[in-house]
Design an enzyme around this catalytic site. Structure first.
Site, PDB file in Angstrom:
ATOM      1  N   GLU A  55       0.888  -1.251  -0.185  1.00 17.36           N
ATOM      2  CA  GLU A  55      -0.181  -0.026   0.065  1.00 17.36           C
ATOM      3  C   GLU A  55       0.966   1.292  -0.074  1.00 17.36           C
ATOM      4  O   GLU A  55       1.767   1.247   0.892  1.00 17.36           O
ATOM      5  CB  GLU A  55      -0.811   0.236   1.147  1.00 17.36           C
ATOM      6  CG  GLU A  55      -2.043   1.221   0.997  1.00 17.36           C
ATOM      7  CD  GLU A  55      -2.523   1.486   2.528  1.00 17.36           C
ATOM      8  OE1 GLU A  55      -2.225   0.563   3.593  1.00 17.36           O
ATOM      9  OE2 GLU A  55      -3.536   2.414   2.415  1.00 17.36           O
ATOM     10  N   ARG A  69       5.270 -12.723   9.412  1.00 21.46           N
ATOM     11  CA  ARG A  69       6.191 -11.875   9.265  1.00 21.46           C
ATOM     12  C   ARG A  69       7.438 -11.895  10.077  1.00 21.46           C
ATOM     13  O   ARG A  69       7.247 -12.634  11.176  1.00 21.46           O
ATOM     14  CB  ARG A  69       5.453 -10.574   9.493  1.00 21.46           C
ATOM     15  CG  ARG A  69       4.793 -10.284  10.932  1.00 21.46           C
ATOM     16  CD  ARG A  69       4.916  -8.987  11.184  1.00 21.46           C
ATOM     17  NE  ARG A  69       4.406  -8.027  10.230  1.00 21.46           N
ATOM     18  CZ  ARG A  69       3.306  -7.393  10.279  1.00 21.46           C
ATOM     19  NH1 ARG A  69       2.529  -7.699  11.136  1.00 21.46           N
ATOM     20  NH2 ARG A  69       2.832  -6.705   9.192  1.00 21.46           N
ATOM     21  N   LYS A  98       4.027   0.208  10.326  1.00 18.47           N
ATOM     22  CA  LYS A  98       4.302   1.490   9.500  1.00 18.47           C
ATOM     23  C   LYS A  98       3.652   2.594  10.379  1.00 18.47           C
ATOM     24  O   LYS A  98       4.528   3.759  10.387  1.00 18.47           O
ATOM     25  CB  LYS A  98       3.499   1.423   8.070  1.00 18.47           C
ATOM     26  CG  LYS A  98       4.272   0.995   7.245  1.00 18.47           C
ATOM     27  CD  LYS A  98       3.521   1.333   5.754  1.00 18.47           C
ATOM     28  CE  LYS A  98       2.845  -0.185   5.302  1.00 18.47           C
ATOM     29  NZ  LYS A  98       2.475   0.170   4.020  1.00 18.47           N
TER      30      LYS A  98
END
Length: 555
Positions: free
Chosen positions: A34, A258, A268
RNA sequence: AGUUCGAUGGUGUAACGGUAGCACCACAGACUCUGACUCUGUUAGUCUAGGUUCGAAUCCUAGUCGGACUACCA
């Protein structure tokens, strides 16, 4: 070379699929960022995975920007992401944007409405949340759930045409408000946002939600293996539901865990906070775990790829020791970085038996690990800078640097014997004195002496200066995100220490931004983008292992 | 509590019913014109309890522990 390696679980799945002739043996992955932030080391893992799998199985990998939320997304991020992926050494087969498919997604929505599988809901966000139920209680149907197909069609069209304000209506899938998987309790498909989109401009005021965009985009691109992180595992039934109801290409989603890193935050949101609140100089601050930050720090793409490869991929929770990353960085830099001499914390060394005005020019190997790196000249004279820590008035045990009576080699030059030092009125050491052994000249040593210590130096009259930024870990604790209180309370106050003027050997004056070197015995450094020919700036990329420091620490 | 995923040395990852291996870290030593690099060696692991089997990290059952999910974010 062709060392046998076991397959990770995704490779096993893919090999089974190929063996079964699924999708005609075709492998097509995608990396779907994104564009609302910079790429970090976690993304690098995903990039290596997706592009790596495509390469390994002769498939393709798309770069697809998942740009369905115009509020947070920006072309600045698109550009940085493209740049970072290329820098990491990967090339995408196609560059797509979820927003490219807005027309098709709108059509998909109409199809579901026509099939009676989607409806327009007038409930507010709060009402929808309240009707959602909980993990242990079923939800309740929205009062708007049973509108007619015609009415839904009309209202959805009006939503698209801008007849309603943000939040006034949504389009929802009609699935099951009592489903144990909360995501299947009539999930939102579209919401109204009167916002300018970085690519579609003002064409749309309704935007699809992740769940009604990601799988559809995968399907449109005929992605065979859609790889994402574990937290999306609950979305998979929904991912499949939309694809099945729509009867479109059956992409399949697979999840992996992850990677987390010690002494680092990775979300983020948190990284954005560090940037916005000026705890770092920007997304590319050398202390950031972003790709751009690591690049500026001096990390190589090879090292990052090697790291991703080393830590592997699996489905279990993990927190990888950042030392592993640093090891990969040193391992690669050791092979490619030229050795140079720089004195960070100087004290003057006077070679009392070396004639004033005389000088030597020594030839030094640039890199003992790489003969093709060549040689350079290093000037030597009667007075040189050495590190303050390389002299002790009273030698500690096992200390084999300079101390009265001790001999050391000046790297690439002569063996010297320490004769004493001079101090100022306050007792600070102002210079160290020694005599040199002319027959111990580097390359033609006939002294027959071996010394235990070798130290680096820079000739005072020939020295150039540079600024050096000594970077360290950004956080003091292993897992700042899971510590009590605010993660920012655990920022390491010494994560950057600037040395405004260090002495470097003259050959280094021509260094260009991005150049990587090893300051012998001090670590790996690279020339920062702030650097100019008049004012050189080096970043410390990584320290060297330091057995003596460990010895001192032990006491 | 519901759903769901997971559990192998300090960390990460292998072993796919047949000798628990590799890398990082740590420790000890060798080498060294970088106390670096390199090399050698050492410490240390299958969550628990049952079961199946000649044989279980692996299969089965029960439990324990950990994560994720309850945004008009992705």
């Amino acid at each position: 070379m062709s060392e046998e390696r076991s397959l990770n679980f995704l490779e096993e799945i893919i090999e089974n699929d190929i063996a079964d002739g699924k999708n005609g043996g075709r492998v097509h992955t995608r990396f779907p960022p994104e564009p609302n932030g910079y790429l970090h080391i976690g993304h690098a893992t995903s990039i290596c995975l997706n592009f790596g799998l495509a390469k390994k199985y002769n498939g393709k990998c798309n770069l697809r920007f998942d740009d369905t939320n115009p509020v947070t997304e920006d072309t600045e991020y698109v550009d940085s992401i493209r740049n970072d992926i290329e820098w990491l050494g990967f090339t995408w087969d196609n560059e797509f944007y979820a927003s490219d498919y807005f027309d098709q997604m709108y059509g998909f929505a109409l199809t579901l409405i026509e099939k009676g599988l989607a409806y327009v809901d007038d409930s507010t966000a709060e009402e929808i949340a309240a009707m959602k139920g909980s993990t242990i209680a079923p939800g309740t149907d929205s009062p708007y759930r049973n509108r007619s197909i015609e009415e839904n069609l009309q209202l959805f069209g009006e939503m698209r045409d801008g007849k309603y304000r943000d939040g006034e209506k949504t389009l929802r899938a009609k699935i099951d408000m009592a489903h144990p998987n909360l995501l299947l309790r009539d999930p939102l498909m579209y919401r109204i946002k009167h916002e300018h989109h970085h690519r579609t401009g003002d064409k749309w005021c309704i935007y699809p939600m992740y769940d009604f965009a990601h799988g559809q985009s995968d399907s449109i691109e005929e992605i065979t293996h859609s790889i994402c992180t574990l937290e999306f595992i609950h979305h998979r039934p929904l991912y499949n539901w939309f694809i099945e109801q729509l009867g479109i290409f059956p992409s399949h989603q697979y999840e992996f865990a992850r990677r987390n890193l010690t002494y680092t935050v990775m979300s983020k949101r948190k990284l954005l906070q560090l940037v916005n609140e000026k705890h770092v100089s920007g997304w590319d601050d050398p202390r950031m775990p972003t790709v751009s930050g690591m690049r500026r720090r001096g990390y190589t793409a090879e090292a990052i790829r090697q790291f991703c490869d080393t830590i592997g991929i699996a489905k279990r929770e993990n927190i990888v020791d950042i030392g592993m990353l640093e090891f990969c960085v040193r391992e690669h830099l050791n092979k490619i970085a030229n050795r140079v001499m720089a004195v960070l914390d100087p004290v003057k060394l006077v070679i009392t038996n070396y004639p004033e005005g005389q000088e030597d020019i020594f030839i030094a190997d640039n890199n003992p690990e790489d003969a093709s790196a060549g040689t350079r000249e290093i000037p030597f004279s009667r007075e040189v800078w050495i590190e303050r820590e390389d002299f002790m008035e009273v030698a500690a045990k096992k200390y084999f640097r300079l101390a009265p009576g001790n001999k050391v080699r000046l790297k690439n030059a002569y063996i010297v014997e320490c004769t004493g030092c001079a101090k100022d009125d306050a007792g600070n050491i102002t210079e160290v004195h020694c005599i040199y052994l002319p027959e111990s000249k580097s390359g033609s040593d006939t002294s027959g002496l071996t010394v235990k210590g070798t130290i680096h130096w820079v000739s005072i009259p020939h020295a150039k200066t540079a600024e050096v930024r000594m970077y360290d870990r950004l956080f003091k604790v292993e897992d700042p995100a899971n510590e009590e209180g605010d993660f920012k309370d655990h920022i390491n106050p010494d994560s950057m220490h600037i040395l405004p003027e260090v002495y470097i050997e003259p050959a280094l004056a021509a260094a260009q931004p991005g150049d990587r070197v090893q300051f012998m015995r001090k670590g790996y450094f690279c020339v920062d983008t702030d650097s100019t020919p008049e004012h050189l700036v080096f970043n410390r990329t990584a320290t060297l292992k330091d057995a003596w420091a460990k010895e001192v620490k032990r006491g």
